[in-house]
Write a protein that holds these residues in place. Sequence first.
Motif, PDB file in Angstrom:
ATOM      1  N   LEU A  80       7.988  34.730   0.630  1.00 53.04           N
ATOM      2  CA  LEU A  80       9.059  34.532   1.612  1.00 53.04           C
ATOM      3  C   LEU A  80       8.711  35.182   2.937  1.00 53.04           C
ATOM      4  CD1 LEU A  80      11.882  33.547   2.369  1.00 53.04           C
ATOM      5  CD2 LEU A  80      12.809  35.661   1.375  1.00 53.04           C
ATOM      6  N   MET A 104       7.531  36.573  -5.209  1.00 50.56           N
ATOM      7  CA  MET A 104       8.372  35.670  -4.409  1.00 50.56           C
ATOM      8  C   MET A 104       8.727  36.290  -3.061  1.00 50.56           C
ATOM      9  SD  MET A 104      11.855  33.700  -5.520  1.00 50.56           S
ATOM     10  CE  MET A 104      12.836  32.770  -4.353  1.00 50.56           C
ATOM     11  N   GLU A 105       8.972  37.599  -3.057  1.00 42.24           N
ATOM     12  CA  GLU A 105       9.316  38.280  -1.805  1.00 42.24           C
ATOM     13  C   GLU A 105       8.171  38.201  -0.801  1.00 42.24           C
ATOM     14  OE1 GLU A 105      12.112  39.586  -0.696  1.00 42.24           O
ATOM     15  OE2 GLU A 105      13.118  38.880  -2.488  1.00 42.24           O
ATOM     16  N   ASP A 151      17.459  32.023   0.979  1.00 43.73           N
ATOM     17  CA  ASP A 151      16.094  32.176   1.500  1.00 43.73           C
ATOM     18  C   ASP A 151      15.763  31.065   2.500  1.00 43.73           C
ATOM     19  OD1 ASP A 151      15.668  34.433  -0.006  1.00 43.73           O
ATOM     20  OD2 ASP A 151      14.704  33.380  -1.655  1.00 43.73           O
ATOM     21  N   SER A 179      12.039  29.372  -8.194  1.00 37.34           N
ATOM     22  CA  SER A 179      13.500  29.284  -8.346  1.00 37.34           C
ATOM     23  C   SER A 179      13.869  28.376  -9.509  1.00 37.34           C
ATOM     24  CB  SER A 179      14.126  28.763  -7.052  1.00 37.34           C
ATOM     25  OG  SER A 179      13.864  29.645  -5.976  1.00 37.34           O
ATOM     26  N   ILE A 191       8.226  28.919  -3.505  1.00 36.49           N
ATOM     27  CA  ILE A 191       9.560  29.518  -3.650  1.00 36.49           C
ATOM     28  C   ILE A 191      10.461  28.616  -4.489  1.00 36.49           C
ATOM     29  CG2 ILE A 191      11.660  30.153  -2.391  1.00 36.49           C
ATOM     30  CD1 ILE A 191       9.849  31.064  -0.082  1.00 36.49           C
ATOM     31  N   LEU A 193       8.375  33.300   6.474  1.00 37.30           N
ATOM     32  CA  LEU A 193       9.158  33.694   7.650  1.00 37.30           C
ATOM     33  C   LEU A 193       8.244  33.931   8.853  1.00 37.30           C
ATOM     34  CD1 LEU A 193      11.677  36.194   5.994  1.00 37.30           C
ATOM     35  CD2 LEU A 193      12.193  33.915   6.893  1.00 37.30           C
ATOM     36  N   TYR A 250      13.893  21.573  -1.021  1.00 36.83           N
ATOM     37  CA  TYR A 250      15.129  22.031  -1.673  1.00 36.83           C
ATOM     38  C   TYR A 250      15.777  20.904  -2.473  1.00 36.83           C
ATOM     39  CZ  TYR A 250      19.612  24.371  -2.340  1.00 36.83           C
ATOM     40  OH  TYR A 250      20.732  24.958  -2.906  1.00 36.83           O
ATOM     41  N   ARG A 254      17.836  29.493   4.384  1.00 41.47           N
ATOM     42  CA  ARG A 254      18.567  29.758   5.631  1.00 41.47           C
ATOM     43  C   ARG A 254      17.889  30.873   6.440  1.00 41.47           C
ATOM     44  NH1 ARG A 254      22.611  26.540   6.173  1.00 41.47           N
ATOM     45  NH2 ARG A 254      23.865  25.777   4.438  1.00 41.47           N
ATOM     46  N   LYS A 255      17.279  31.818   5.741  1.00 37.05           N
ATOM     47  CA  LYS A 255      16.516  32.851   6.447  1.00 37.05           C
ATOM     48  C   LYS A 255      15.333  32.238   7.195  1.00 37.05           C
ATOM     49  CE  LYS A 255      17.589  36.595   3.182  1.00 37.05           C
ATOM     50  NZ  LYS A 255      17.022  37.463   2.114  1.00 37.05           N
ATOM     51  N   VAL A 256      14.700  31.263   6.571  1.00 37.54           N
ATOM     52  CA  VAL A 256      13.559  30.597   7.209  1.00 37.54           C
ATOM     53  C   VAL A 256      14.012  29.838   8.456  1.00 37.54           C
ATOM     54  CG1 VAL A 256      11.741  28.870   6.912  1.00 37.54           C
ATOM     55  CG2 VAL A 256      12.304  30.415   5.030  1.00 37.54           C
ATOM     56  N   PRO A 310      17.661  29.084  -4.175  1.00 36.30           N
ATOM     57  CA  PRO A 310      17.028  29.724  -3.008  1.00 36.30           C
ATOM     58  C   PRO A 310      17.677  29.361  -1.672  1.00 36.30           C
ATOM     59  CG  PRO A 310      15.760  27.809  -3.623  1.00 36.30           C
ATOM     60  CD  PRO A 310      16.929  27.877  -4.583  1.00 36.30           C
TER      61      PRO A 310
END
Length: 263
Positions: free
Chosen positions: A5, A1-2, A77, A67, A63, A9, A176, A79-81, A74
């Motif tokens: 991600l 998963m990492e 995650d 999840s 992802i 990104l 999501y 929000r990081k994107v 997630p």
Amino acid sequence: MERTLLELLLLTFIIHLIDTLAYSVRLNSVKSGRVALSFSLFNVFVLISRTANTFQAPLIGGIIGTSILHGLDPLADMRKVIFASTIGTLVGILFIPTFLRVFEVAVRRLEVNGSVPSLVVEALQVNNIRQIVRRAARPTKKMLERLRYREIPKRLLILNALVTGIYTIGVLAANYSALLVAEQHRLAAAGSSGMINGIAAILLTLFIDPKSAIITDQALREKRPYEDVKALVVLLITTKIIGTLLGQVIFLPAAKIIASFYN
């Protein structure tokens, strides 16, 4: 998963970096007068961006699927994107002066050889890569001086921020929302991302592109000063940054609204 991600990104960063550079093509087309050539060449960059965008949905889906399988949320995650889109836009701003220098040379070379593939092969030669590095420049305050910001319609800027926000979170919010609906509706909810981005594309085509094109065309015909186009580009990029930040605010409400259609 990492790993997924990180790939997501990076893709998001590239997409928004290229989209940001797209705004500056207007400056080159007005300054050089080679409008058709400028936009023809930049279509290659847009194609790269859109191709990267097609890989975004499967990565997000991976992802979300992981999840769901492990009972995780997630949200952080996602929000990081969204944040990666903001960073991509900011880095794109830093590269605009360099991009314009290189792009101007590339347009002239395209006029000579008439082939985009040949131009790409030529650009990848070691000597030409060195020349590109030497042409690197950074933004300066002088670039922002004496620009007539009041001449740019405020409605255009508000719409650009809104459309950027929708475009930034469209695929993310739809996928999501699959976490917020019953199992039998998850595929339908995730599949609505195309509709959301379609709405953003329609708004862009109907309300933003035409007005931007009018200002650019008027500058080409010397009915407006070149500085108006610079002001347009600066403000569009500024509202693009605002739009990516707006994405953080509307992401969760958008996902809940999408889910409400399937609950």
